[in-house]
Design a protein around this motif. Structure first.
Motif, PDB file in Angstrom:
ATOM      1  N   ALA A 156      -7.815   3.648   2.549  1.00  0.00           N
ATOM      2  CA  ALA A 156      -6.391   3.602   2.220  1.00  0.00           C
ATOM      3  C   ALA A 156      -5.917   4.932   1.645  1.00  0.00           C
ATOM      4  O   ALA A 156      -4.812   5.399   1.946  1.00  0.00           O
ATOM      5  CB  ALA A 156      -6.125   2.469   1.232  1.00  0.00           C
ATOM      6  N   THR A 157      -6.748   5.555   0.821  1.00  0.00           N
ATOM      7  CA  THR A 157      -6.396   6.855   0.246  1.00  0.00           C
ATOM      8  C   THR A 157      -6.255   7.906   1.334  1.00  0.00           C
ATOM      9  O   THR A 157      -5.326   8.733   1.312  1.00  0.00           O
ATOM     10  CB  THR A 157      -7.470   7.293  -0.762  1.00  0.00           C
ATOM     11  N   ASP A 189       0.820  -1.201   0.000  1.00  0.00           N
ATOM     12  CA  ASP A 189       0.000   0.000   0.000  1.00  0.00           C
ATOM     13  C   ASP A 189       0.858   1.257   0.000  1.00  0.00           C
ATOM     14  O   ASP A 189       0.536   2.246  -0.674  1.00  0.00           O
ATOM     15  CB  ASP A 189      -0.937  -0.005   1.209  1.00  0.00           C
ATOM     16  N   PHE A 225       0.434   2.718   7.376  1.00  0.00           N
ATOM     17  CA  PHE A 225      -0.440   1.643   6.925  1.00  0.00           C
ATOM     18  C   PHE A 225      -0.373   0.448   7.882  1.00  0.00           C
ATOM     19  O   PHE A 225      -1.380  -0.221   8.118  1.00  0.00           O
ATOM     20  CB  PHE A 225      -0.079   1.212   5.509  1.00  0.00           C
ATOM     21  N   GLN A 257     -13.238   0.717   1.258  1.00  0.00           N
ATOM     22  CA  GLN A 257     -11.923   0.125   1.475  1.00  0.00           C
ATOM     23  C   GLN A 257     -10.802   0.897   0.793  1.00  0.00           C
ATOM     24  O   GLN A 257      -9.797   1.241   1.415  1.00  0.00           O
ATOM     25  CB  GLN A 257     -11.932  -1.344   1.031  1.00  0.00           C
ATOM     26  N   ASN A 307      -3.606  -0.975   9.875  1.00  0.00           N
ATOM     27  CA  ASN A 307      -4.062  -2.355   9.714  1.00  0.00           C
ATOM     28  C   ASN A 307      -3.996  -3.150  11.015  1.00  0.00           C
ATOM     29  O   ASN A 307      -4.799  -4.063  11.220  1.00  0.00           O
ATOM     30  CB  ASN A 307      -3.239  -3.047   8.622  1.00  0.00           C
ATOM     31  N   GLN A 334      -7.615  -1.996  -5.682  1.00  0.00           N
ATOM     32  CA  GLN A 334      -8.654  -2.700  -4.932  1.00  0.00           C
ATOM     33  C   GLN A 334      -9.630  -3.392  -5.873  1.00  0.00           C
ATOM     34  O   GLN A 334     -10.107  -4.495  -5.600  1.00  0.00           O
ATOM     35  CB  GLN A 334      -9.401  -1.713  -4.035  1.00  0.00           C
ATOM     36  N   SER A 366     -11.973   3.681  11.659  1.00  0.00           N
ATOM     37  CA  SER A 366     -11.892   2.387  10.992  1.00  0.00           C
ATOM     38  C   SER A 366     -12.075   1.237  11.976  1.00  0.00           C
ATOM     39  O   SER A 366     -12.660   0.200  11.644  1.00  0.00           O
ATOM     40  CB  SER A 366     -10.552   2.255  10.274  1.00  0.00           C
ATOM     41  N   PHE A 374      -5.610   3.701  -5.784  1.00  0.00           N
ATOM     42  CA  PHE A 374      -6.043   2.749  -4.760  1.00  0.00           C
ATOM     43  C   PHE A 374      -7.338   2.051  -5.184  1.00  0.00           C
ATOM     44  O   PHE A 374      -7.530   0.864  -4.905  1.00  0.00           O
ATOM     45  CB  PHE A 374      -6.221   3.447  -3.413  1.00  0.00           C
TER      46      PHE A 374
END
Length: 398
Positions: free
Chosen positions: A326-327, A124, A342, A322, A346, A144, A226, A140
């Motif tokens: 990430a963006t 990522d 990241f 999703q 996660n 994905q 998240s 991203f």
């Protein structure tokens, strides 16, 4: 600019990473589409055990990501770690058809997820390194989307192979080994690290308090949001088990992940392109609202029609959230700490997924499936309330 024109501007390295993800996901989903049923009907595992296995597997991946992400920042070499992770996952796949006991399946799932953890954060961060800032959402979203294509191609192959092999699940697992090794070959040959600026300095201790303090408040807000959101989107193994409950035949159970991932695939890239043009907080809030509706449909509407509606909405919310999360992480994190950012993101999500999967399994065993999905709807509603401040904020893109 059309979606196709935007795709043409995305660097080839990101396309290659998307292909790598797609091939590995084909392999993984061929196994995962059948694994919950295999555990329950062949190996005699309980619903709670399925929840533990799925949650521990994903939490293992998340814990590994934080260290691999930090290591990629320290080394300044993201492709090396990503390739190591894909290779480990490929070499683990033959264990699934060879496993004769529940313990072997758990061990294989555990090691496979370590591979996922090693590759996740460096991959990522590499996408963020390669993508121009004005195309970050699209990049991203594309990665994905290709990954999700594997999410429905894998179950489709599993359905066809189940029919051809008279429901021989271990033999289907053997076929899943092929795309896994193809993925490993592609990342070795077609993916390269992004050129590093001459003035770039690798952090000496990315996980130290001083370095983590450099991550802005907006980033930590995304991490917290998240975590709550993840409590509402427990393992998709429970969608497979819900399909059985409403009467879907064993041979068609993999179609559950096909339908969900087709919707996910179709929505990912367009949402990524929109994220480069619209306020990302608005899009994320809408995605959370869709998850509330998905959980309500799965928990309240009876029979196959309610299940199909919930399944489609579940896939749509995945496509809307999703790649966007990430963006937002890439937007907020300094370039030299992207791997660490990241990884931490996660890690927190993985711990939340462990809790969500165990709670979901426990609720299902004690109160039934309705309680599981209604609890998910409640958590999604709380995440939605937490996302509202994002409508008023926009991080400085770095």
């Amino acid at each position: 600019m059309t979606f196709g024109a935007v795709a043409g501007r995305i660097p080839r390295g990101i396309w290659a990473l998307g292909l790598v993800s797609m091939l590995m996901d084909i392999s993984s989903e061929m196994i995962h589409a059948l694994l919950p049923v295999y555990l329950v009907s062949v190996m005699g595992a309980s619903m709670l055990a399925v929840g533990f296995i799925e949650g521990i597997a994903e939490a293992t991946a998340a814990i590994t990501k934080v260290f691999s992400g930090a290591l990629s920042d320290w080394l300044g070499r993201r492709k090396l770690l990503a390739a190591l992770g894909y290779g480990l996952a490929a070499f683990t796949k033959p264990v699934f058809p060879l496993a004769g006991t529940l313990g072997w399946v758990v061990a294989a799932r555990f090691v496979d997820r370590i591979g996922k953890g090693i590759r996740g954060a460096p991959r990522d961060a590499l996408i963020a390194d390669l993508a121009p800032p004005e195309l970050r959402g699209a990049a991203f979203g594309l990665r994905q989307s290709l990954d999700t294509a594997g999410g429905f191609l894998g179950p489709l192959l599993a359905i066809g192979l189940m029919g051809l092999t008279a429901d021989n699940i271990p033999l289907v697992f053997w076929f899943a080994v092929i795309p896994a090794f193809a993925s490993f070959v592609v990342i070795l040959l077609a993916v390269h690290d992004a050129p590093r600026p001459a003035e770039a300095v690798n952090p000496r201790m990315p996980l130290s308090r001083a370095e983590l303090a450099r991550l802005p408040a907006f980033y930590w807000g995304i991490v917290a949001l998240s975590a709550v959101f993840t409590l509402a989107r427990f393992s998709e193994a429970f969608l497979v088990l819900r399909a059985q409950e409403v009467g879907v035949a064993l041979v068609y159970v993999p179609a559950v992940l096909v339908v969900m991932n087709v919707v996910y695939f179709l929505s990912c890239y367009p949402i990524g392109v929109l994220a480069d043009r619209c306020h990302r907080g608005t899009l994320l809030t809408l995605g959370l609202a869709v998850l509330v509706l998905a959980d309500l449909a799965l928990g309240v509407v009876d029979g196959l029609p309610g299940f199909v509606l919930g399944l489609v909405l579940w896939g749509l919310h995945m496509g809307m959230t999703q790649g966007l999360l990430a963006t937002l992480v890439a937007d907020a994190a300094p370039a030299e700490l992207r791997g660490t950012a990241f990884g931490v993101f996660n890690l927190v999500g993985g711990v939340a997924l462990l809790a969500a999967s165990v709670i979901a399994g426990g609720l299902w065993d004690v109160f039934g499936s309705r309680a599981t999905f209604l609890a998910g709807a409640l958590c999604a509603a709380l995440a939605l309330l937490g996302a509202l401040p994002l409508l008023r904020r926009r991080p400085q893109v770095v």
